[in-house]
Design an enzyme around this catalytic site. Structure first.
Site, short mmCIF file in Angstrom:
data_model
loop_
_atom_site.label_atom_id
_atom_site.label_comp_id
_atom_site.label_asym_id
_atom_site.label_seq_id
_atom_site.Cartn_x
_atom_site.Cartn_y
_atom_site.Cartn_z
N HIS A 1 0.82 -1.21 0.00
CA HIS A 1 0.00 0.00 0.00
C HIS A 1 0.85 1.26 0.00
O HIS A 1 0.52 2.25 -0.65
CB HIS A 1 -0.92 0.01 1.22
CG HIS A 1 -2.11 -0.88 1.08
ND1 HIS A 1 -3.09 -1.00 2.07
CD2 HIS A 1 -2.51 -1.71 0.09
CE1 HIS A 1 -4.01 -1.85 1.66
NE2 HIS A 1 -3.68 -2.31 0.47
N TYR B 1 -9.26 4.48 2.56
CA TYR B 1 -9.79 3.39 3.39
C TYR B 1 -11.28 3.59 3.66
O TYR B 1 -12.05 2.62 3.74
CB TYR B 1 -9.02 3.29 4.70
CG TYR B 1 -7.74 2.49 4.59
CD1 TYR B 1 -7.77 1.10 4.59
CD2 TYR B 1 -6.52 3.13 4.44
CE1 TYR B 1 -6.60 0.36 4.47
CE2 TYR B 1 -5.34 2.40 4.32
CZ TYR B 1 -5.39 1.02 4.33
OH TYR B 1 -4.24 0.29 4.20
N GLU C 1 1.23 2.14 7.76
CA GLU C 1 1.66 2.79 6.53
C GLU C 1 2.22 4.18 6.80
O GLU C 1 3.20 4.60 6.15
CB GLU C 1 0.49 2.83 5.54
CG GLU C 1 0.20 1.45 4.96
CD GLU C 1 -1.22 1.24 4.48
OE1 GLU C 1 -1.89 2.26 4.18
OE2 GLU C 1 -1.67 0.08 4.42
N PHE D 1 5.49 -12.10 -7.26
CA PHE D 1 5.28 -10.91 -8.08
C PHE D 1 3.79 -10.81 -8.35
O PHE D 1 3.16 -11.77 -8.78
CB PHE D 1 6.05 -11.02 -9.40
CG PHE D 1 7.55 -10.95 -9.23
CD1 PHE D 1 8.12 -10.41 -8.08
CD2 PHE D 1 8.39 -11.42 -10.21
CE1 PHE D 1 9.49 -10.33 -7.92
CE2 PHE D 1 9.78 -11.34 -10.08
CZ PHE D 1 10.33 -10.80 -8.92
#
Length: 394
Positions: A85, A95, A135, A388
């Protein structure tokens, strides 16, 4: 802190969610993109088309519902998602948007009643706050370091070099002439592409493929069939081109004690994070084993570079598998084995109690590697892998 009533209600809905399957998240994404089309500039729409992102979100929602009374069990997943994120520069406001569409999706698909919706609203709010706080820590950590930044920073492509038939390296330096923030070997870089040939902004994460450098970053990208961004980078990004990058991130990185044996295993372009690790282990005090699998010599990226590293560092060892060698590929020189990777070739190394194993490649390859490691008794906490694209459990 969630109330016991909320925990019980959310857990009781877990079987219903599991039964519904990715139809739940397909409805969610369709709804969200219809009402908030600006989010198409953030989400990888290719992963929407192939269903990978829907599956990943569905698995995450089910895991949360099932473990809502045991949140520590989710910390690993939270860390992985928070890093991803941060590379997308997700904000607290987003959010709220996601939460509103998740609740509306539950209501529209199941009509579960207000008590269930209230419980999910409370549960989502707690989880969202965990992500927002983590974050923010990542953003602040990147910004506070030497050469760090928050948000996007403009870089110039200063070097472009093909490493194999399908893999090309790109070296970027900041336009402002400053230094760049350090990273942990194995982490990735977020690249933002805005071009008139794309309907939306395209964001991708590519592993940093070299050890830390003070003034530049290198990524190495495989041209994927039908890959919008990989083909754009190969065909249209030339030396002198400008791009915007988000700071390095990722929870897959080298973290081995100086005296612990390290095994690096990769297939195809999965060698990019492990190559960064290899270059960073030149002073390591224990043996380092490099294992790489690829189709043949034409597709063998960084062959000479790795060979030189191994020759100049006595504690390095390299074993290479070619799946279908070409007639001019020399066994014993270009590669050691043909077919699939057989970890019994390094069983002595893997039997050491403190060995640390890092691997990356296609999901099927990683599942095959993980199965062998478990059969050979390597503890799960001592092997680490990177997917990935949307995460999958191997």
């Amino acid at each position: 802190m969630l109330s016991e009533n909320t925990i019980n209600i959310v857990k009781s809905t877990a079987p219903l969610l599991a039964e519904t399957g990715p139809k739940l998240t397909a409805h969610f994404y369709q709804r969200m993109f219809e009402h908030n089309p600006e989010l198409k500039d953030i989400f990888n729409m290719s992963n929407q088309r192939n269903g990978d992102q829907r599956e990943a979100l569905f698995n995450a929602i089910c895991a949360y519902a099932s473990n809502i009374d045991n949140l520590p069990a989710l910390l690993g997943a939270v860390e992985k998602i928070a890093h991803k994120h941060s590379s997308f520069l997700i904000t607290a406001d987003q959010y709220q948007i996601v939460g509103s569409h998740l609740l509306a999706t539950i209501d529209e698909l199941f009509s579960p009643g207000q008590a269930v919706l209230d419980a999910w609203a409370e549960a989502y709010g707690v989880l969202a706050n965990v992500f927002i706080q983590r974050e923010e820590q990542i953003y602040q950590a990147n910004q506070s370091q030497t050469g760090g930044w928050r948000g996007l920073r403009e870089f110039e492509l200063v070097e472009k070099q093909y490493e194999s038939a399908h893999i090309c390296s790109f070296v970027f330096k900041p336009v402002d002439g400053g230094s760049v923030v350090s990273f942990k070997p194995g982490q990735y870089l977020g690249i933002y592409i805005n071009d008139e040939q794309f309907e939306n902004q395209e964001i991708r994460q590519y592993s940093l493929s070299s050890s830390v450098r003070p003034d530049c970053y290198r990524i190495s990208v495989k041209r994927e069939e039908g890959g919008r961004v990989s083909n754009y980078l190969h065909d249209h990004l030339d030396v002198g081109s400008k791009v915007k990058l988000a700071a390095p991130a990722g929870d897959f990185f080298l973290d081995a004690a100086p005296t612990a044996p390290v095994v690096l295993i990769s297939a195809g372009v999965g060698l990019t994070p492990t190559l960064s690790m290899l270059e960073s282990l030149t002073e390591h005090q224990a043996p380092v084993t490099w294992i790489h699998a690829t189709e043949n010599g034409q597709q063998h990226a960084f062959k000479q570079h790795v060979k030189q590293l191994v020759e100049t560092h006595p504690h390095f060892n390299s074993l290479v598998w070619y799946n279908q060698p070409n007639s001019d590929d020399k066994i014993g020189d270009d590669f050691q084995f043909s077919g699939w990777v057989n970890l019994h070739e390094i069983e002595t190394v893997l039997k050491q109690a403190d060995v640390q194993v890092y691997f990356c490649g296609p999901v099927g390859f990683m599942q095959f590697i993980a199965k062998q490691l478990l059969e050979m008794g390597v503890p799960e906490q001592q092997f680490h892998y990177e997917c990935f694209g949307p995460h999958k459990v191997v």
